[in-house]
Design a protein around this motif. Structure first.
Motif, PDB file in Angstrom:
ATOM      1  N   SER A 145      11.947   9.300  10.643  1.00  0.00           N
ATOM      2  CA  SER A 145      10.864  10.304  10.661  1.00  0.00           C
ATOM      3  C   SER A 145       9.511   9.599  10.771  1.00  0.00           C
ATOM      4  O   SER A 145       8.788   9.465   9.778  1.00  0.00           O
ATOM      5  CB  SER A 145      10.911  11.168   9.406  1.00  0.00           C
ATOM      6  N   PRO A 146       9.168   9.103  11.955  1.00  0.00           N
ATOM      7  CA  PRO A 146       7.896   8.392  12.127  1.00  0.00           C
ATOM      8  C   PRO A 146       6.692   9.298  11.867  1.00  0.00           C
ATOM      9  O   PRO A 146       6.715  10.476  12.198  1.00  0.00           O
ATOM     10  CB  PRO A 146       7.949   7.923  13.578  1.00  0.00           C
ATOM     11  N   LYS A 147       5.656   8.724  11.289  1.00  0.00           N
ATOM     12  CA  LYS A 147       4.438   9.471  10.961  1.00  0.00           C
ATOM     13  C   LYS A 147       3.317   9.193  11.951  1.00  0.00           C
ATOM     14  O   LYS A 147       2.210   9.696  11.803  1.00  0.00           O
ATOM     15  CB  LYS A 147       3.966   9.091   9.548  1.00  0.00           C
ATOM     16  N   ALA A 148       3.527   8.341  12.955  1.00  0.00           N
ATOM     17  CA  ALA A 148       2.530   8.018  13.974  1.00  0.00           C
ATOM     18  C   ALA A 148       3.259   7.732  15.272  1.00  0.00           C
ATOM     19  O   ALA A 148       4.500   7.767  15.334  1.00  0.00           O
ATOM     20  CB  ALA A 148       1.696   6.813  13.540  1.00  0.00           C
ATOM     21  N   LYS A 149       2.511   7.487  16.356  1.00  0.00           N
ATOM     22  CA  LYS A 149       3.145   7.193  17.635  1.00  0.00           C
ATOM     23  C   LYS A 149       4.042   5.970  17.540  1.00  0.00           C
ATOM     24  O   LYS A 149       5.073   5.888  18.197  1.00  0.00           O
ATOM     25  CB  LYS A 149       2.074   6.986  18.702  1.00  0.00           C
ATOM     26  N   LEU A 150       3.639   4.995  16.672  1.00  0.00           N
ATOM     27  CA  LEU A 150       4.491   3.850  16.366  1.00  0.00           C
ATOM     28  C   LEU A 150       4.465   3.652  14.858  1.00  0.00           C
ATOM     29  O   LEU A 150       3.414   3.379  14.283  1.00  0.00           O
ATOM     30  CB  LEU A 150       4.004   2.582  17.073  1.00  0.00           C
ATOM     31  N   ASP A 151       5.610   3.846  14.221  1.00  0.00           N
ATOM     32  CA  ASP A 151       5.717   3.751  12.759  1.00  0.00           C
ATOM     33  C   ASP A 151       6.738   2.665  12.437  1.00  0.00           C
ATOM     34  O   ASP A 151       7.927   2.816  12.703  1.00  0.00           O
ATOM     35  CB  ASP A 151       6.150   5.093  12.179  1.00  0.00           C
ATOM     36  N   VAL A 152       6.267   1.546  11.853  1.00  0.00           N
ATOM     37  CA  VAL A 152       7.141   0.423  11.532  1.00  0.00           C
ATOM     38  C   VAL A 152       7.373   0.410  10.026  1.00  0.00           C
ATOM     39  O   VAL A 152       6.435   0.251   9.233  1.00  0.00           O
ATOM     40  CB  VAL A 152       6.521  -0.918  11.981  1.00  0.00           C
ATOM     41  N   ASN A 153       8.619   0.572   9.624  1.00  0.00           N
ATOM     42  CA  ASN A 153       8.979   0.521   8.215  1.00  0.00           C
ATOM     43  C   ASN A 153       9.587  -0.848   7.926  1.00  0.00           C
ATOM     44  O   ASN A 153      10.794  -1.051   7.998  1.00  0.00           O
ATOM     45  CB  ASN A 153       9.975   1.643   7.890  1.00  0.00           C
ATOM     46  N   GLY A 154       8.704  -1.806   7.622  1.00  0.00           N
ATOM     47  CA  GLY A 154       9.179  -3.159   7.393  1.00  0.00           C
ATOM     48  C   GLY A 154       8.139  -4.175   7.826  1.00  0.00           C
ATOM     49  O   GLY A 154       6.970  -3.842   8.060  1.00  0.00           O
ATOM     50  N   ASP A 155       8.545  -5.426   7.920  1.00  0.00           N
ATOM     51  CA  ASP A 155       7.620  -6.490   8.301  1.00  0.00           C
ATOM     52  C   ASP A 155       7.268  -6.407   9.778  1.00  0.00           C
ATOM     53  O   ASP A 155       8.078  -5.953  10.605  1.00  0.00           O
ATOM     54  CB  ASP A 155       8.231  -7.861   8.011  1.00  0.00           C
ATOM     55  N   LEU A 156       6.060  -6.848  10.108  1.00  0.00           N
ATOM     56  CA  LEU A 156       5.606  -6.882  11.490  1.00  0.00           C
ATOM     57  C   LEU A 156       5.152  -8.295  11.811  1.00  0.00           C
ATOM     58  O   LEU A 156       4.277  -8.844  11.141  1.00  0.00           O
ATOM     59  CB  LEU A 156       4.447  -5.901  11.700  1.00  0.00           C
ATOM     60  N   ASN A 157       5.762  -8.902  12.810  1.00  0.00           N
ATOM     61  CA  ASN A 157       5.433 -10.262  13.204  1.00  0.00           C
ATOM     62  C   ASN A 157       4.828 -10.245  14.603  1.00  0.00           C
ATOM     63  O   ASN A 157       5.489  -9.862  15.569  1.00  0.00           O
ATOM     64  CB  ASN A 157       6.697 -11.140  13.181  1.00  0.00           C
ATOM     65  N   LEU A 158       3.550 -10.630  14.712  1.00  0.00           N
ATOM     66  CA  LEU A 158       2.863 -10.663  15.999  1.00  0.00           C
ATOM     67  C   LEU A 158       2.845 -12.098  16.515  1.00  0.00           C
ATOM     68  O   LEU A 158       2.315 -12.996  15.854  1.00  0.00           O
ATOM     69  CB  LEU A 158       1.444 -10.125  15.852  1.00  0.00           C
ATOM     70  N   ARG A 159       3.377 -12.317  17.716  1.00  0.00           N
ATOM     71  CA  ARG A 159       3.472 -13.667  18.270  1.00  0.00           C
ATOM     72  C   ARG A 159       2.337 -13.974  19.263  1.00  0.00           C
ATOM     73  O   ARG A 159       2.153 -15.114  19.637  1.00  0.00           O
ATOM     74  CB  ARG A 159       4.813 -13.859  18.970  1.00  0.00           C
TER      75      ARG A 159
END
Length: 273
Positions: free
Chosen positions: A27-41
């Motif tokens: 059930s995303p709350k935005a256009k992109l909803d990440v439930n967890g860690d986010l790693n940007l390379r």
């Protein structure tokens, strides 16, 4: 037939592009909803619709929200570098007042030997006879550390509507005190004396200091009193921070108070690269 197949394949793709996408959430709350860690390379960029450009910001900048409905912007975070056990100027301000205070002969403190009177540090304002506060100089200050030094510089003009010369020792004793939370922290007594010209005045300056105020909000104020009269001064008016006669005006006679608070900071926010 081929056109119908292609349209059928493209329709779900269009729905996917406009729908909300959730990663590790159903059930995303935005256009992109990440439930967890986010790693940007690689990089983060902010889109500017005015010129269709992408901004990656500068070195050491942070991405800051401008509130709902507005795009984020890059901001430079300025954090002072504090050294342990050193004092730093945390608060600095100055205040002024043009209303001042007036004292008739009947408003003096009835200390007939005021030149030898004693005032004690820490005395409550309410116990001091006939002291009046200069309204515009009562202000709040904040203290954030248990180790601090607060400096106060008070300046005003004192005047009496004396005749020229007057009787022997025509003069008025007065006192001004600096108070923190209505407790006396500094006091100066002086005497204004009749001279060869009418309506004499003098500049009154005093500096006070108080150490290690408790953390929190404190009220700083200045109060003065007429102590005693001599010679033919009994029927004369004494003014502090306001003119008693037309040879000066309220602008010249106004009062000012400067406050500087130095502290040894107790809270540090280290940045780990």
């Amino acid at each position: 037939m081929m056109k119908k197949i292609i349209l059928t394949l493209l329709l779900p793709a269009g729905l996917l592009l406009s729908a909300q996408v959730g990663i590790n959430t159903d059930s995303p709350k935005a256009k992109l909803d990440v439930n967890g860690d986010l790693n940007l390379r690689d990089k983060i960029a902010v889109y500017d619709s005015s010129d269709n450009s992408l901004s990656q910001g500068n070195n050491d900048q942070l991405l800051v929200s401008q509130g709902e409905g507005y795009p984020p912007i890059w901001k430079t975070l300025r954090i002072p570098e504090y050294e342990p056990n050193k004092f730093y100027l945390i608060f600095n301000n100055s205040f002024s007042d043009k209303l001042g205070i007036r004292f008739s002969y009947n408003e003096q403190s009835n200390i007939t030997t005021s030149r030898g009177s004693v005032f004690n540090k820490g005395t409550q304002y309410g116990t001091l006879s006939n002291f009046k506060k200069i309204a515009g100089l009562s202000q709040d200050i904040n203290v954030y550390s248990t180790v601090s030094k607060a400096y106060f510089q008070f300046e005003t003009v004192v005047q009496a509507n004396f005749d020229a010369n007057g009787a022997t020792d025509t003069s008025i004793d007065y006192a001004c005190g600096i108070f923190v939370d209505d407790k006396l922290v500094n006091l100066r007594q002086r005497n204004l004396k009749a001279i060869g010209s009418l309506q004499p005045f003098l500049t009154h300056t005093q500096i006070g200091i108080v150490e290690n105020l408790t953390k929190g909000t404190h009220t700083v104020s200045v109060g003065c009193a007429r102590l005693a009269s001599y010679g033919s001064a009994s029927g004369k008016t004494l003014t502090i921070g306001i003119n008693a006669a037309s040879n000066i005006n309220s602008f010249i006679a106004q009062s000012s108070l400067k406050v500087d608070v130095y502290e040894v900071p107790e809270v540090f926010n280290p940045i780990i690269n």
